[in-house]
Design an enzyme around this catalytic site. Structure first.
Site, short mmCIF file in Angstrom:
data_model
loop_
_atom_site.label_atom_id
_atom_site.label_comp_id
_atom_site.label_asym_id
_atom_site.label_seq_id
_atom_site.Cartn_x
_atom_site.Cartn_y
_atom_site.Cartn_z
N GLY A 60 0.77 -1.32 0.08
CA GLY A 60 -0.03 -0.18 -0.07
C GLY A 60 0.83 1.08 0.06
CD GLU A 105 0.95 -8.90 1.90
OE1 GLU A 105 -0.11 -8.26 1.42
OE2 GLU A 105 0.86 -9.88 2.69
N PRO A 106 4.86 -4.87 -0.88
CG PRO A 106 6.94 -4.21 -1.26
CD PRO A 106 6.06 -5.16 -0.63
N GLY A 107 3.70 -3.60 -3.94
CA GLY A 107 3.61 -3.55 -5.50
C GLY A 107 4.04 -2.35 -6.09
NE ARG A 149 -3.13 2.97 -11.35
CZ ARG A 149 -3.28 4.25 -10.83
NH1 ARG A 149 -2.97 5.37 -11.50
NH2 ARG A 149 -3.69 4.42 -9.63
CE1 TYR A 205 -8.78 0.94 -9.47
CE2 TYR A 205 -7.42 1.13 -10.85
CZ TYR A 205 -7.90 0.30 -10.31
OH TYR A 205 -7.71 -1.01 -10.14
CB CYS A 255 -16.41 2.74 -29.23
SG CYS A 255 -15.36 2.54 -30.85
CD GLU A 256 -16.31 1.76 -22.90
OE1 GLU A 256 -16.77 2.44 -21.93
OE2 GLU A 256 -16.37 0.54 -22.85
N1 LLP Z 1 -1.30 -7.10 -0.28
C1 LLP Z 1 -2.34 -7.10 -0.94
C2 LLP Z 1 -3.39 -7.97 0.04
C3 LLP Z 1 -3.26 -6.28 -1.74
O1 LLP Z 1 -4.65 -6.62 -1.96
C4 LLP Z 1 -2.41 -5.48 -2.31
C5 LLP Z 1 -3.03 -4.69 -3.56
C6 LLP Z 1 -1.10 -5.31 -2.16
C7 LLP Z 1 -0.36 -6.11 -1.45
C8 LLP Z 1 -0.14 -4.39 -3.07
O2 LLP Z 1 -0.52 -3.25 -2.91
P1 LLP Z 1 0.32 -1.89 -3.32
O3 LLP Z 1 1.47 -2.04 -2.62
O4 LLP Z 1 0.69 -2.30 -4.70
O5 LLP Z 1 -0.48 -0.74 -3.10
N2 LLP Z 1 -5.05 -1.62 -9.49
C9 LLP Z 1 -5.26 -0.55 -8.43
C10 LLP Z 1 -4.45 -1.03 -7.29
C11 LLP Z 1 -5.14 -2.25 -6.66
C12 LLP Z 1 -4.40 -2.81 -5.48
C13 LLP Z 1 -4.88 -4.30 -5.02
N3 LLP Z 1 -4.37 -4.89 -3.94
C14 LLP Z 1 -4.47 0.61 -9.08
O6 LLP Z 1 -3.96 0.78 -10.15
O7 LLP Z 1 -4.39 1.61 -8.24
#
Ligand code: LLP
Length: 429
Positions: free
Chosen positions: A239, A289-291, A328, A332, A359-360
């Site tokens: 997050g 758990e960073p993405g 995105r 969002y 087409c949106e």
């Molecule tokens: N852990 C869990 C359980 C999650 O559900 C998520 C993201 C993460 C870790 C990683 O979160 P991050 O570090 O990336 O914020 N598609 C959306 C974001 C959806 C996130 C879903 N869960 C966007 O483009 O903003």
């Protein structure tokens, strides 16, 4: 930091000129900087160095095999949400013993696959799921390692579609129900080993306060579960937010730090400073758990302008990427900076909408934004598209998926081919 900057008015990813990649691979094109991905991973690892920890990269943000391979090589663990993601991690050389499996709806096939591969933990989202996991593990004569996701009922103050830590969200189990569930699991579920506790309050958090609130609220529970049930880890989720605006303002390496104190968003050092002391004496392994933090600012989507259409109310610049390539903004209201690959001599700004060919009406990348000059034939980069970009792309309007390139210093590698028209109908009977 991130690896995108202008050299002689031309946009580079590290030491590679983006226009040369366009010549070779066409548009729309995703380009990622390996150096940026590794820098972010290492900075987070460093920020958490005061506590026993593991960074489990959230594969959902960008699951290209080469990105996963890079992180696996660096020693990262992985947070997965499907059997498909586990398959990718294994193909990329990642170790299942460092994978956590999240998500509210795991299927039997996924559970069996993950058990057979020996994952570190199933992060379970309901009592029903925990009981089902026990049943499947029992049938296989196995013990399933598990952690329950606690919903701490904390407001992450982010977009409502990516906020997950409030009681009204579908995620996790109510805080007050957790202790009882671990008791029942110990008595009634012989094929479960409760190995940890998990939480995740939302994505794109730009202030440290909700993280602190959640950690403070859940820490006594984590301590209690360790004492009573011997859990060994606590995953505090992902997050960590990134800066989507002005990311080219001051060049690489200082753009984030250059912000004035008051307007500076969450930094990773601040996250570490505030969070680590609150976790230190628990004696648990802390997982994160960073993405987005790892890959978000490490990628751009390059697109070519096809037309400029001047309407009575607005000027539209129509580009060859659409919401199917980067959803995105449509989903969002996500903001992505739009910068030209070649800076024009004309430095005036024009108020325009940049839109795709779909087409949106929701198919736009910005509306009424003052942008530097670019014309049909010119290319622009949609910045900060490394997370939740390609992975959310689709074939909507029967458009082939874009290609992806990974840049490492001065080397650029095509890491996913552009789909062909034949790929579009592959598998149809
Ligand atoms: N852990 C869990 C359980 C999650 O559900 C998520 C993201 C993460 C870790 C990683 O979160 P991050 O570090 O990336 O914020 N598609 C959306 C974001 C959806 C996130 C879903 N869960 C966007 O483009 O903003």
């Amino acid at each position: 930091m991130h690896g995108f900057s202008y050299k002689n008015e031309s946009l580079f990813c590290d030491d590679v000129e983006l226009s040369s990649l366009v010549e070779e691979h066409g548009t729309p094109l995703y380009v990622y900087s390996a150096g940026t991905i590794l820098d972010h991973y290492r900075r987070l690892d460093q920020a958490l160095s005061g506590v026993s920890h593991e960074v489990a990269y959230a594969v959902k943000a960008n699951s290209n095999l080469s990105v996963l391979r890079l992180l696996a090589h660096e020693g990262a663990g992985f947070d997965i949400v499907s059997g498909g993601e586990l398959f990718r991690v294994i193909k990329a050389g990642g170790d299942p013993a460092h994978c956590t499996f999240a998500g509210v709806g795991k299927t039997r096939d996924e559970i069996v696959y993950a058990l057979e591969q020996g994952i570190y933990s199933f992060n379970v989202e309901s009592e029903e799921e925990l009981r089902y996991l026990n049943e499947v593990a029992g049938e296989l004569g196995m013990i399933a390692p598990a952690a329950v996701r606690v919903n701490p009922n904390v407001d992450a103050k982010t977009h409502k579609y990516i906020s997950t830590g409030k009681s009204e969200n579908k995620f996790g189990i109510d805080f007050d129900a957790i202790a009882g569930l671990y008791e029942r699991a110990a008595k009634e579920l012989p094929h479960i080993r409760m190995r940890g506790l998990q939480m995740h309050i939302g994505s794109q958090l730009t202030s440290v306060a909700p993280f602190v609130e959640a950690v403070e609220k859940v820490a006594p529970l984590a301590r209690q579960l360790k004492e009573r049930h011997g859990i060994e880890f606590w995953s505090i989720g992902g997050g960590i937010g990134i800066v989507y605006q002005d990311s080219l303002e001051s060049g690489p390496s200082q753009w984030w730090e250059s912000k004035a104190e008051g307007e500076r968003p969450l930094t990773i050092e601040q996250y570490g400073r505030e969070v680590v002391p609150r976790l230190k004496d628990l004696g648990l392994k802390i997982l994160v758990e960073p993405g987005r933090f790892i890959v978000g600012n490490a990628g751009v989507l390059v697109t070519r302008c096809l037309y400029e259409k001047k309407g009575s109310a607005k000027t539209f610049r129509i580009v060859d990427a659409g919401m199917n390539d980067l959803i995105r903004p449509a989903l969002y209201e996500g903001h992505h900076e739009i910068v030209p690959l070649q800076k024009a001599a004309d430095s005036s700004l024009q108020k325009v909408d940049v839109v795709g060919p779909i087409c949106e009406s929701g198919d736009f990348f910005c509306q009424d934004r003052e942008l530097p000059h670019f014309a049909p034939g010119d290319c622009v980069a949609l910045m900060s598209a490394g997370a939740y970009g390609f992975v959310m792309a689709s074939n909507y309007n029967s458009r082939p998926l874009p290609a992806e390139v990974l840049v490492e210093g001065e080397t650029a590698t095509l890491v996913r081919k552009r789909q062909t028209l034949d790929d579009l109908i592959e598998g149809e009977l």
